[in-house]
Design an enzyme around this catalytic site. Structure first.
Site, PDB file in Angstrom:
ATOM      1  N   LYS A 171       0.836  -1.211   0.000  1.00  0.00           N
ATOM      2  CA  LYS A 171       0.000   0.000   0.000  1.00  0.00           C
ATOM      3  C   LYS A 171       0.868   1.258   0.000  1.00  0.00           C
ATOM      4  CE  LYS A 171      -1.841  -1.173   3.988  1.00  0.00           C
ATOM      5  NZ  LYS A 171      -1.153  -2.427   4.335  1.00  0.00           N
ATOM      6  N   ARG A 216     -10.024   0.276   8.812  1.00  0.00           N
ATOM      7  CA  ARG A 216      -9.525  -1.063   9.122  1.00  0.00           C
ATOM      8  C   ARG A 216     -10.499  -1.874   9.937  1.00  0.00           C
ATOM      9  NH1 ARG A 216      -3.810   0.148   8.844  1.00  0.00           N
ATOM     10  NH2 ARG A 216      -2.529  -1.513   9.619  1.00  0.00           N
ATOM     11  N   ARG A 267      12.257  -4.406   5.182  1.00  0.00           N
ATOM     12  CA  ARG A 267      11.843  -3.026   4.854  1.00  0.00           C
ATOM     13  C   ARG A 267      12.667  -1.977   5.589  1.00  0.00           C
ATOM     14  NH1 ARG A 267       5.732  -1.286   5.397  1.00  0.00           N
ATOM     15  NH2 ARG A 267       5.941  -2.354   7.390  1.00  0.00           N
ATOM     16  N   ARG A 325      11.065  -0.043  11.148  1.00  0.00           N
ATOM     17  CA  ARG A 325       9.938   0.158  12.055  1.00  0.00           C
ATOM     18  C   ARG A 325      10.003  -0.824  13.217  1.00  0.00           C
ATOM     19  NH1 ARG A 325       4.610   0.499   8.326  1.00  0.00           N
ATOM     20  NH2 ARG A 325       3.787  -0.707  10.073  1.00  0.00           N
ATOM     21  N   ARG A 333      -0.193  -8.590  13.750  1.00  0.00           N
ATOM     22  CA  ARG A 333      -0.740  -7.662  12.746  1.00  0.00           C
ATOM     23  C   ARG A 333      -1.570  -8.425  11.721  1.00  0.00           C
ATOM     24  NH1 ARG A 333       4.694  -4.972  10.944  1.00  0.00           N
ATOM     25  NH2 ARG A 333       3.413  -3.788   9.475  1.00  0.00           N
TER      26      ARG A 333
HETATM   27  P1  AP5 Z   1       4.881  -1.419   1.940  1.00  0.00           P
HETATM   28  O1  AP5 Z   1       4.357  -0.803   0.690  1.00  0.00           O
HETATM   29  O2  AP5 Z   1       5.666  -0.545   2.851  1.00  0.00           O
HETATM   30  O3  AP5 Z   1       3.716  -2.181   2.739  1.00  0.00           O
HETATM   31  P2  AP5 Z   1       2.329  -1.658   3.295  1.00  0.00           P
HETATM   32  O4  AP5 Z   1       1.241  -2.331   2.573  1.00  0.00           O
HETATM   33  O5  AP5 Z   1       2.286  -0.157   3.340  1.00  0.00           O
HETATM   34  O6  AP5 Z   1       2.398  -2.331   4.743  1.00  0.00           O
HETATM   35  P3  AP5 Z   1       2.445  -1.739   6.194  1.00  0.00           P
HETATM   36  O7  AP5 Z   1       3.272  -2.673   7.012  1.00  0.00           O
HETATM   37  O8  AP5 Z   1       2.807  -0.289   6.216  1.00  0.00           O
HETATM   38  O9  AP5 Z   1       0.947  -1.890   6.576  1.00  0.00           O
HETATM   39  P4  AP5 Z   1       0.335  -1.996   7.952  1.00  0.00           P
HETATM   40  O10 AP5 Z   1      -1.061  -1.973   7.590  1.00  0.00           O
HETATM   41  O11 AP5 Z   1       0.769  -3.127   8.788  1.00  0.00           O
HETATM   42  O12 AP5 Z   1       0.946  -0.724   8.740  1.00  0.00           O
HETATM   43  P5  AP5 Z   1       0.370   0.732   9.049  1.00  0.00           P
HETATM   44  O13 AP5 Z   1       1.496   1.667   9.017  1.00  0.00           O
HETATM   45  O14 AP5 Z   1      -0.814   1.000   8.223  1.00  0.00           O
HETATM   46  O15 AP5 Z   1       5.764  -2.698   1.516  1.00  0.00           O
HETATM   47  C1  AP5 Z   1       6.409  -3.501   2.483  1.00  0.00           C
HETATM   48  C2  AP5 Z   1       7.817  -3.882   1.988  1.00  0.00           C
HETATM   49  O16 AP5 Z   1       7.723  -4.687   0.826  1.00  0.00           O
HETATM   50  C3  AP5 Z   1       8.679  -2.671   1.605  1.00  0.00           C
HETATM   51  O17 AP5 Z   1       9.985  -2.912   2.001  1.00  0.00           O
HETATM   52  C4  AP5 Z   1       8.548  -2.593   0.078  1.00  0.00           C
HETATM   53  O18 AP5 Z   1       9.696  -2.051  -0.506  1.00  0.00           O
HETATM   54  C5  AP5 Z   1       8.351  -4.052  -0.306  1.00  0.00           C
HETATM   55  N1  AP5 Z   1       7.420  -4.209  -1.434  1.00  0.00           N
HETATM   56  C6  AP5 Z   1       6.297  -3.469  -1.683  1.00  0.00           C
HETATM   57  N2  AP5 Z   1       5.672  -3.916  -2.796  1.00  0.00           N
HETATM   58  C7  AP5 Z   1       6.423  -4.964  -3.248  1.00  0.00           C
HETATM   59  C8  AP5 Z   1       6.290  -5.856  -4.374  1.00  0.00           C
HETATM   60  N3  AP5 Z   1       5.276  -5.722  -5.254  1.00  0.00           N
HETATM   61  N4  AP5 Z   1       7.215  -6.827  -4.530  1.00  0.00           N
HETATM   62  C9  AP5 Z   1       8.272  -6.959  -3.653  1.00  0.00           C
HETATM   63  N5  AP5 Z   1       8.438  -6.142  -2.586  1.00  0.00           N
HETATM   64  C10 AP5 Z   1       7.525  -5.161  -2.387  1.00  0.00           C
HETATM   65  O19 AP5 Z   1      -0.146   0.540  10.558  1.00  0.00           O
HETATM   66  C11 AP5 Z   1       0.731   0.358  11.625  1.00  0.00           C
HETATM   67  C12 AP5 Z   1      -0.032   0.273  12.939  1.00  0.00           C
HETATM   68  O20 AP5 Z   1      -0.735   1.502  13.174  1.00  0.00           O
HETATM   69  C13 AP5 Z   1      -1.120  -0.799  13.016  1.00  0.00           C
HETATM   70  O21 AP5 Z   1      -0.598  -2.057  13.379  1.00  0.00           O
HETATM   71  C14 AP5 Z   1      -2.054  -0.215  14.070  1.00  0.00           C
HETATM   72  O22 AP5 Z   1      -1.560  -0.417  15.382  1.00  0.00           O
HETATM   73  C15 AP5 Z   1      -2.004   1.272  13.768  1.00  0.00           C
HETATM   74  N6  AP5 Z   1      -3.055   1.704  12.819  1.00  0.00           N
HETATM   75  C16 AP5 Z   1      -2.871   2.256  11.585  1.00  0.00           C
HETATM   76  N7  AP5 Z   1      -4.048   2.527  10.984  1.00  0.00           N
HETATM   77  C17 AP5 Z   1      -5.006   2.138  11.856  1.00  0.00           C
HETATM   78  C18 AP5 Z   1      -6.423   2.148  11.807  1.00  0.00           C
HETATM   79  N8  AP5 Z   1      -7.096   2.613  10.716  1.00  0.00           N
HETATM   80  N9  AP5 Z   1      -7.109   1.660  12.874  1.00  0.00           N
HETATM   81  C19 AP5 Z   1      -6.460   1.192  13.973  1.00  0.00           C
HETATM   82  N10 AP5 Z   1      -5.118   1.154  14.080  1.00  0.00           N
HETATM   83  C20 AP5 Z   1      -4.393   1.623  13.032  1.00  0.00           C
HETATM   84 ZN    ZN Z   2       2.309   1.288   4.940  1.00  0.00          ZN
END
Ligand code: AP5
Ligand code: ZN
Length: 213
Positions: A13, A88, A127, A160, A171
């Site tokens: 994402k 979410r 990452r 992270r 997660r």
């Molecule tokens: P990347 O694009 O960074 O992944 P992502 O989908 O953004 O995953 P996240 O880990 O950021 O999602 P998340 O939902 O767990 O975390 P968030 O910050 O939202 O890609 C990952 C890696 O793979 C990178 O190194 C990239 O280079 C590589 N990659 C990407 N695409 C690729 C491909 N096609 N092929 C190969 N490699 C690839 O949330 C964190 C925390 O915040 C949550 O756990 C929760 O506690 C809180 N939180 C956030 N939003 C909410 C909400 N709405 N409600 C409640 N709690 C929330």
């Molecule tokens: Zn992300």
């Protein structure tokens, strides 16, 4: 356009967001990035959110709905936005619908980053991010031009705190239990486009462009 990106941790994402943002001039609202900034700055919000985030659990609906409500008032978000990591839970989705209804707008498309859990550990543990912008790299799949350094600003990259194999398990559990129902919620409204998120980044970008054209 008003877009939602849904997918498990590591599904891409955050990687695809800047590309979509540039193409459509949208504002990118990533609740995870905003929460991490609040934790780093030790704001009251950050203090409340930190424990759940470190454990890989979701932060309360009220906290994140508040953040999004505030962020969507920005002038740059009036023409359209990308919601990355929100909603979410079904409650968050309902609150979002209410917020948009008050503004007389609605969601145009939900991009579902569909991918098998087994692929995600390698992506998450490799990452590296640029904290200030949220840009992400991968030591194998998307390495920065110089190791450990952001391509755009030259600033150092970091990992992270929740990007460990162990926290990833919680997660993923939160994703399956609380976020997958959100995909059903939008499927019933006919808004979901399914992407093959296991493909290489460029191919995923092509799928995104097709889904939005
Ligand atoms: P990347 O694009 O960074 O992944 P992502 O989908 O953004 O995953 P996240 O880990 O950021 O999602 P998340 O939902 O767990 O975390 P968030 O910050 O939202 O890609 C990952 C890696 O793979 C990178 O190194 C990239 O280079 C590589 N990659 C990407 N695409 C690729 C491909 N096609 N092929 C190969 N490699 C690839 O949330 C964190 C925390 O915040 C949550 O756990 C929760 O506690 C809180 N939180 C956030 N939003 C909410 C909400 N709405 N409600 C409640 N709690 C929330
Ligand atoms: Zn992300």
């Amino acid at each position: 356009k008003r877009l939602i990106l849904i997918g498990p941790p590591g599904s891409g994402k955050g990687t695809q967001s800047p590309l979509i943002k540039d193409e459509f001039c949208l504002c990118h609202l990533a609740t995870g990035d905003m929460l991490r900034a609040a934790v780093a700055a030790k704001t009251p919000l950050g203090v409340k959110a930190k424990e759940a985030m470190d454990r890989g659990e979701l932060v309360s609906d009220d906290l994140v709905v508040g953040i999004i409500d505030e962020a969507m008032k920005k002038p740059s978000c009036q023409k359209g936005f990308i919601l990355d990591g929100f909603p979410r839970t079904v409650v968050q989705a309902q609150k979002l619908d209410e917020m948009l209804a008050r503004q007389g707008t609605k969601i145009d498309k939900v991009l579902n980053f569909a991918i098998d859990d087994a692929i995600l550990e390698e992506r998450i543990t490799g990452r590296w991010i640029h904290a200030a912008s949220g840009r992400s790299y991968h030591n194998k799949f998307n390495p920065p031009k110089a190791p450990g350094v952001d391509d755009v600003t030259g600033e150092p990259l970091m990992q992270r705190k929740d990007d460990t194999a162990e926290v990833l398990k919680s997660r993923l559990e939160a994703f399956h239990r609380q976020t997958e129902p959100v995909i059903d919620y939008y499927s019933k409204k006919g808004l979901v486009a399914n992407l093959h998120a296991e493909k290489p980044p460029k191919e995923v970008t092509t799928e995104v462009q097709k889904a939005l054209s």
